[in-house]
Design a protein around this motif. Structure first.
Motif, PDB file in Angstrom:
ATOM      1  N   TYR A  25     -10.097 -39.853  24.409  1.00  0.00           N
ATOM      2  CA  TYR A  25     -10.618 -40.106  23.066  1.00  0.00           C
ATOM      3  C   TYR A  25     -11.974 -40.799  23.158  1.00  0.00           C
ATOM      4  O   TYR A  25     -12.948 -40.387  22.518  1.00  0.00           O
ATOM      5  N   TRP A  26     -12.051 -41.854  23.954  1.00  0.00           N
ATOM      6  CA  TRP A  26     -13.299 -42.602  24.109  1.00  0.00           C
ATOM      7  C   TRP A  26     -14.405 -41.698  24.645  1.00  0.00           C
ATOM      8  O   TRP A  26     -15.541 -41.736  24.165  1.00  0.00           O
ATOM      9  N   PHE A  27     -14.062 -40.870  25.642  1.00  0.00           N
ATOM     10  CA  PHE A  27     -15.048 -39.974  26.236  1.00  0.00           C
ATOM     11  C   PHE A  27     -15.588 -39.004  25.186  1.00  0.00           C
ATOM     12  O   PHE A  27     -16.796 -38.779  25.107  1.00  0.00           O
ATOM     13  N   GLY A  28     -14.688 -38.430  24.390  1.00  0.00           N
ATOM     14  CA  GLY A  28     -15.120 -37.533  23.317  1.00  0.00           C
ATOM     15  C   GLY A  28     -15.961 -38.242  22.282  1.00  0.00           C
ATOM     16  O   GLY A  28     -16.987 -37.726  21.827  1.00  0.00           O
ATOM     17  N   TYR A  29     -15.567 -39.449  21.917  1.00  0.00           N
ATOM     18  CA  TYR A  29     -16.300 -40.235  20.931  1.00  0.00           C
ATOM     19  C   TYR A  29     -17.694 -40.586  21.448  1.00  0.00           C
ATOM     20  O   TYR A  29     -18.671 -40.529  20.727  1.00  0.00           O
ATOM     21  N   ARG A  30     -17.764 -40.923  22.708  1.00  0.00           N
ATOM     22  CA  ARG A  30     -19.026 -41.376  23.318  1.00  0.00           C
ATOM     23  C   ARG A  30     -19.994 -40.229  23.596  1.00  0.00           C
ATOM     24  O   ARG A  30     -21.187 -40.344  23.374  1.00  0.00           O
ATOM     25  N   PRO A  44     -12.997 -25.734  20.685  1.00  0.00           N
ATOM     26  CA  PRO A  44     -12.848 -25.251  19.303  1.00  0.00           C
ATOM     27  C   PRO A  44     -11.389 -25.158  18.867  1.00  0.00           C
ATOM     28  O   PRO A  44     -11.065 -25.469  17.708  1.00  0.00           O
ATOM     29  N   ARG A  45     -10.496 -24.774  19.784  1.00  0.00           N
ATOM     30  CA  ARG A  45      -9.068 -24.743  19.442  1.00  0.00           C
ATOM     31  C   ARG A  45      -8.561 -26.156  19.166  1.00  0.00           C
ATOM     32  O   ARG A  45      -7.810 -26.377  18.223  1.00  0.00           O
ATOM     33  N   GLY A  46      -8.973 -27.102  20.008  1.00  0.00           N
ATOM     34  CA  GLY A  46      -8.579 -28.495  19.803  1.00  0.00           C
ATOM     35  C   GLY A  46      -9.127 -29.044  18.498  1.00  0.00           C
ATOM     36  O   GLY A  46      -8.432 -29.738  17.754  1.00  0.00           O
ATOM     37  N   GLU A  47     -10.390 -28.709  18.190  1.00  0.00           N
ATOM     38  CA  GLU A  47     -11.001 -29.166  16.937  1.00  0.00           C
ATOM     39  C   GLU A  47     -10.252 -28.613  15.729  1.00  0.00           C
ATOM     40  O   GLU A  47      -9.905 -29.355  14.798  1.00  0.00           O
ATOM     41  N   ALA A  48     -10.002 -27.308  15.735  1.00  0.00           N
ATOM     42  CA  ALA A  48      -9.291 -26.686  14.612  1.00  0.00           C
ATOM     43  C   ALA A  48      -7.907 -27.310  14.449  1.00  0.00           C
ATOM     44  O   ALA A  48      -7.460 -27.571  13.322  1.00  0.00           O
ATOM     45  N   PHE A  49      -7.259 -27.548  15.563  1.00  0.00           N
ATOM     46  CA  PHE A  49      -5.924 -28.141  15.538  1.00  0.00           C
ATOM     47  C   PHE A  49      -5.960 -29.550  14.948  1.00  0.00           C
ATOM     48  O   PHE A  49      -5.157 -29.903  14.087  1.00  0.00           O
ATOM     49  N   VAL A  50      -6.903 -30.372  15.417  1.00  0.00           N
ATOM     50  CA  VAL A  50      -7.020 -31.758  14.929  1.00  0.00           C
ATOM     51  C   VAL A  50      -7.395 -31.770  13.455  1.00  0.00           C
ATOM     52  O   VAL A  50      -6.831 -32.534  12.670  1.00  0.00           O
ATOM     53  N   ARG A  51      -8.326 -30.915  13.071  1.00  0.00           N
ATOM     54  CA  ARG A  51      -8.764 -30.891  11.661  1.00  0.00           C
ATOM     55  C   ARG A  51      -7.651 -30.431  10.723  1.00  0.00           C
ATOM     56  O   ARG A  51      -7.518 -30.935   9.623  1.00  0.00           O
ATOM     57  N   GLY A  68      -4.362 -33.214  11.614  1.00  0.00           N
ATOM     58  CA  GLY A  68      -4.603 -34.658  11.532  1.00  0.00           C
ATOM     59  C   GLY A  68      -3.777 -35.443  12.540  1.00  0.00           C
ATOM     60  O   GLY A  68      -3.649 -35.050  13.695  1.00  0.00           O
ATOM     61  N   ILE A  69      -3.188 -36.552  12.102  1.00  0.00           N
ATOM     62  CA  ILE A  69      -2.416 -37.440  12.970  1.00  0.00           C
ATOM     63  C   ILE A  69      -1.269 -36.709  13.672  1.00  0.00           C
ATOM     64  O   ILE A  69      -1.057 -36.918  14.874  1.00  0.00           O
ATOM     65  N   PRO A  70      -0.511 -35.831  12.996  1.00  0.00           N
ATOM     66  CA  PRO A  70       0.554 -35.118  13.720  1.00  0.00           C
ATOM     67  C   PRO A  70       0.044 -34.268  14.885  1.00  0.00           C
ATOM     68  O   PRO A  70       0.799 -33.957  15.796  1.00  0.00           O
ATOM     69  N   SER A  71      -1.253 -33.931  14.880  1.00  0.00           N
ATOM     70  CA  SER A  71      -1.802 -33.146  16.004  1.00  0.00           C
ATOM     71  C   SER A  71      -1.685 -33.908  17.316  1.00  0.00           C
ATOM     72  O   SER A  71      -1.527 -33.298  18.373  1.00  0.00           O
ATOM     73  N   ILE A  72      -1.735 -35.222  17.268  1.00  0.00           N
ATOM     74  CA  ILE A  72      -1.603 -36.035  18.480  1.00  0.00           C
ATOM     75  C   ILE A  72      -0.195 -35.874  19.049  1.00  0.00           C
ATOM     76  O   ILE A  72      -0.013 -35.702  20.251  1.00  0.00           O
ATOM     77  N   PRO A  97      -6.947 -35.131  22.320  1.00  0.00           N
ATOM     78  CA  PRO A  97      -7.559 -36.466  22.245  1.00  0.00           C
ATOM     79  C   PRO A  97      -9.081 -36.418  22.374  1.00  0.00           C
ATOM     80  O   PRO A  97      -9.789 -37.194  21.726  1.00  0.00           O
ATOM     81  N   LEU A  98      -9.576 -35.495  23.173  1.00  0.00           N
ATOM     82  CA  LEU A  98     -11.016 -35.324  23.315  1.00  0.00           C
ATOM     83  C   LEU A  98     -11.614 -34.908  21.975  1.00  0.00           C
ATOM     84  O   LEU A  98     -12.613 -35.474  21.526  1.00  0.00           O
ATOM     85  N   ALA A  99     -10.993 -33.911  21.330  1.00  0.00           N
ATOM     86  CA  ALA A  99     -11.457 -33.452  20.018  1.00  0.00           C
ATOM     87  C   ALA A  99     -11.326 -34.560  18.973  1.00  0.00           C
ATOM     88  O   ALA A  99     -12.207 -34.718  18.122  1.00  0.00           O
ATOM     89  N   ALA A 100     -10.245 -35.332  19.036  1.00  0.00           N
ATOM     90  CA  ALA A 100     -10.064 -36.439  18.090  1.00  0.00           C
ATOM     91  C   ALA A 100     -11.201 -37.446  18.225  1.00  0.00           C
ATOM     92  O   ALA A 100     -11.683 -37.987  17.221  1.00  0.00           O
ATOM     93  N   GLY A 101     -11.651 -37.696  19.446  1.00  0.00           N
ATOM     94  CA  GLY A 101     -12.785 -38.594  19.649  1.00  0.00           C
ATOM     95  C   GLY A 101     -14.096 -37.978  19.187  1.00  0.00           C
ATOM     96  O   GLY A 101     -14.896 -38.635  18.508  1.00  0.00           O
ATOM     97  N   ILE A 102     -14.315 -36.722  19.522  1.00  0.00           N
ATOM     98  CA  ILE A 102     -15.554 -36.044  19.130  1.00  0.00           C
ATOM     99  C   ILE A 102     -15.700 -36.032  17.612  1.00  0.00           C
ATOM    100  O   ILE A 102     -16.780 -36.282  17.074  1.00  0.00           O
TER     101      ILE A 102
END
Length: 176
Positions: A78-83, A102-109, A112-116, A130-135
């Motif tokens: 998460y931190w790595f994606g955020y940074r 892109p799959r991770g992004e679509a999934f997180v968007r 939301g929280i249940p994606s984790i 987690p990478l997408a959640a940080g990004i």
């Protein structure tokens, strides 16, 4: 990979004091973006879980170690994606698998929280969610709450699955 899991399980059987630290490291690597794509460790975690009931290894320290290792791996991801946001897609090995983010992004968007929670249990998603959640800047505390709870559930599921398999095999062995 199967030989690695067996060798590690044999080591843990012979050196039970190392069970929790090894499970911590395996869960951390399995949950860490980039590393988990290269070295899936779930088989070794299930194999170590199979030792719990038959060797006298205490479940709780190994379970907590697995949960903490997995949560820390996702936290770092998460931190790595955020940074590093946009730069992540150009980094190896994600540059070789351009469809993962892109799959991770679509999934997180969309989830939301249940994606984790959901992503924790599915191979390629485990590293990219987690990478997408940080990004995409999922709220930090929401991510961490879902991260730690799902990590403990995931750790218990893998270890108990191994334990159940071992008990079934033991029961079958006694029949014959």
């Amino acid at each position: 990979m199967e030989q690695f899991a067996h060798a590690l399980a044999d080591f843990v059987r012979a050196h039970q004091a190392w069970a929790a630290p090894i499970v911590f490291l395996l869960a951390f690597g399995e949950s860490l973006a980039f590393i988990s794509l290269l070295i899936p460790a779930w088989g070794a975690l299930v194999a170590i879980g199979a030792l719990i009931g038959v060797s006298g290894i205490s479940f709780y320290p190994v379970w907590i170690a697995g949960g903490l290792g997995a949560a820390l791996g996702d936290w770092v991801s998460y931190w790595f994606g955020y940074r590093y946001k946009e730069h992540v897609a150009q980094m190896w090995p994600l540059s070789r698998y351009p469809e993962l983010l892109p799959r991770g992004e679509a999934f997180v968007r969309s989830w939301g929280i249940p994606s984790i929670f959901i992503g924790r249990f599915f191979g390629p998603l485990r590293a990219s969610v987690p990478l997408a959640a940080g990004i995409f800047e999922m709220p930090y505390w929401s991510f961490q709450a879902a991260n730690f709870v799902s990590a403990l559930i995931w750790s218990a599921a893998l270890l108990l699955f191994g334990d159940v398999i071992a008990k079934i095999m033991e029961w079958i062995w006694r029949l014959f």
